[in-house]
Design an enzyme around this catalytic site. Sequence first.
Site, mmCIF file in Angstrom:
data_model
loop_
_atom_site.group_PDB
_atom_site.id
_atom_site.type_symbol
_atom_site.label_atom_id
_atom_site.label_comp_id
_atom_site.label_asym_id
_atom_site.label_seq_id
_atom_site.Cartn_x
_atom_site.Cartn_y
_atom_site.Cartn_z
ATOM 1 N N GLU A 44 -14.760 4.148 97.622
ATOM 2 C CA GLU A 44 -16.128 4.114 97.107
ATOM 3 C C GLU A 44 -16.986 5.188 97.800
ATOM 4 O OE1 GLU A 44 -17.777 2.624 94.800
ATOM 5 O OE2 GLU A 44 -16.711 0.826 94.198
ATOM 6 N N TYR A 53 -34.229 -6.915 109.302
ATOM 7 C CA TYR A 53 -35.469 -7.702 109.280
ATOM 8 C C TYR A 53 -36.036 -7.872 110.690
ATOM 9 C CZ TYR A 53 -33.695 -8.414 104.629
ATOM 10 O OH TYR A 53 -33.220 -8.179 103.363
ATOM 11 N N ARG A 58 -21.601 -11.864 91.409
ATOM 12 C CA ARG A 58 -21.585 -10.399 91.375
ATOM 13 C C ARG A 58 -20.207 -9.797 91.697
ATOM 14 N NH1 ARG A 58 -26.969 -10.184 90.918
ATOM 15 N NH2 ARG A 58 -28.386 -10.703 92.621
ATOM 16 N N ARG A 98 -32.001 -13.829 98.205
ATOM 17 C CA ARG A 98 -32.218 -14.078 96.773
ATOM 18 C C ARG A 98 -33.491 -14.865 96.530
ATOM 19 N NH1 ARG A 98 -25.826 -14.249 95.119
ATOM 20 N NH2 ARG A 98 -25.512 -12.074 95.706
ATOM 21 N N LYS A 135 -20.747 -2.005 99.295
ATOM 22 C CA LYS A 135 -21.509 -3.245 99.300
ATOM 23 C C LYS A 135 -20.575 -4.360 98.866
ATOM 24 C CE LYS A 135 -25.520 -5.519 97.306
ATOM 25 N NZ LYS A 135 -26.720 -5.362 96.471
ATOM 26 N N CYS A 147 -31.738 -6.331 89.591
ATOM 27 C CA CYS A 147 -31.556 -7.782 89.648
ATOM 28 C C CYS A 147 -32.853 -8.583 89.785
ATOM 29 C CB CYS A 147 -30.554 -8.180 90.736
ATOM 30 S SG CYS A 147 -30.916 -7.475 92.333
ATOM 31 N N CYS A 168 -32.470 -1.065 91.983
ATOM 32 C CA CYS A 168 -31.601 -2.029 91.317
ATOM 33 C C CYS A 168 -32.381 -2.734 90.211
ATOM 34 C CB CYS A 168 -31.046 -3.048 92.306
ATOM 35 S SG CYS A 168 -29.565 -3.883 91.677
ATOM 36 N N SER A 226 -29.899 -10.456 105.134
ATOM 37 C CA SER A 226 -30.713 -11.662 105.302
ATOM 38 C C SER A 226 -29.989 -12.801 106.019
ATOM 39 C CB SER A 226 -31.217 -12.137 103.942
ATOM 40 O OG SER A 226 -30.146 -12.383 103.049
ATOM 41 N N LYS A 247 -22.784 -2.604 103.738
ATOM 42 C CA LYS A 247 -23.558 -3.825 103.679
ATOM 43 C C LYS A 247 -22.677 -5.008 103.333
ATOM 44 C CE LYS A 247 -27.193 -5.731 100.869
ATOM 45 N NZ LYS A 247 -28.051 -5.483 99.748
#
Length: 329
Positions: free
Chosen positions: A239, A319, A223, A211, A201, A125, A123, A280, A254
Site C-alpha cells: 500500500e 489526542y 470497513r 465514531r 490504515k 464517512c 473522507c 481514539s 494507523k
Amino acid sequence: MSLGYPLHRPRRLRRTAGLRRAFAETDLRPSRLIAPLFVKEGIKEPVPIAAMPGQAQLDLVSAVKEARELASRGVGGLLVFGVPATKSPDGAAAWAPDGISQQALTAIKDEVGDDLVVMADLCLCSYTESGHCGVISEQAQGTIDNDPTIELYAEIAVAQARAGADIVAPSGMMDGQVHAIRGALDSAGFSDRVILSYAAKFASNFYGPFRDAAEGAPQFGDRRSYQMHTANLAEALREARLDVAEGADALMVKPAIGYLDVVRAIKDELGLPTAAYNVSGEYSMVKAAAGNGWLDERSTALEILNSIRRAGADLIITYHAGDAAEWLS
Ligand code: PBG
C-alpha cells in the site's frame, strides 16, 4: 593495575537525570505532535465526547481558540475533522465550499497562519448516510464503489485546498485515491499542497470512541472491504509503495501502538516522512486507566509517544498533543 569487573557498566549513563537526558536516543518535541480537532456544524459551544475524556466536538469559535492555544504550546499542527449537521447519500457537504470542514479550515488558517500546519482529514464517512467512506454501489448491493468514490475525494481535496489546508490526508483506503487527488489538486492550481496518505490504515477496533466524535459509524456492515486486515505487514508495504508511486508526499500508519513494526518498516523501506496516528481507543484506554488510578496519565502518555517516535514516526497524530506539549516544555 587490574581492571575492575565488570568493565562495561551501562548504568553509568543512567546515574543522574542529566545523564539520562543527555543520552536519550529519541527526542520528542511538541513540533512532532499533531492534534485532531472535531468541528461540528450548528452547535454553539463545545460538546464533550463521552468516550474520550478531555475531548469535545467544537463549534467554529472554540475551534479557532483551541488552534491558537495549540500554536502557543508549540504543537506542530492540527488535523481537522468536519462533522456536518446533516448527511446525504453521496456526502456532498464534504466538498461544498461552505461545508463545515471548509469553514473550519479557513477560520483556523486565518487565525494561526503559519504557526501551525493545518491538515484536513479527507473522507466521506461523517457525511454519508451510510457512514461508509465511499459511495454505495448501484450494481452490487451493500458494497462500496471504489472508482466513483475517488472522484468525490478529488472534489473534496480541491475544496479543502481552496479553504486553506496545507495538507490533505485521505483516510478512506480506496485504491487510486492518491493519484486522483494529486491530479485534481494540480489541475486546480494547488500543485503546492501536500498529500499525507493514510497508506496503511487497518480495520481496527481501536477506532470505537472516534465514531462518536465524528459521528461516522457505518450503518451496515463494517470497513473490512477497504481497510486492511490487522494481520498484514507485507500488504502495508505494498500500500505504501503504491501511494508513493501515485504521488504521496508523506505516509501514515494507523493505529500506532499495535503497529509499531509497520511504522518502522515503512519508514525504513520508503524513506518518506512518516506519521503514525495514535487513535481514539489508544487514548481512551490511557484515560480510563488513569481515571481509575491504575496508571499515571502523564508518564504513560509520554512513554507511548516516545515509543511511537522510536519506531520511526516523524509525526504523531495524538489526542494528547496539547497536554503533551505542556508536559514537555
Ligand atoms: C474515518 C476515520 C476514522 C478515524 C480517522 N478517520 C475512523 C474509521 O475509519 O472508522 C479514526 C481515528 C481515531 O480512532 O482516532 N475515515
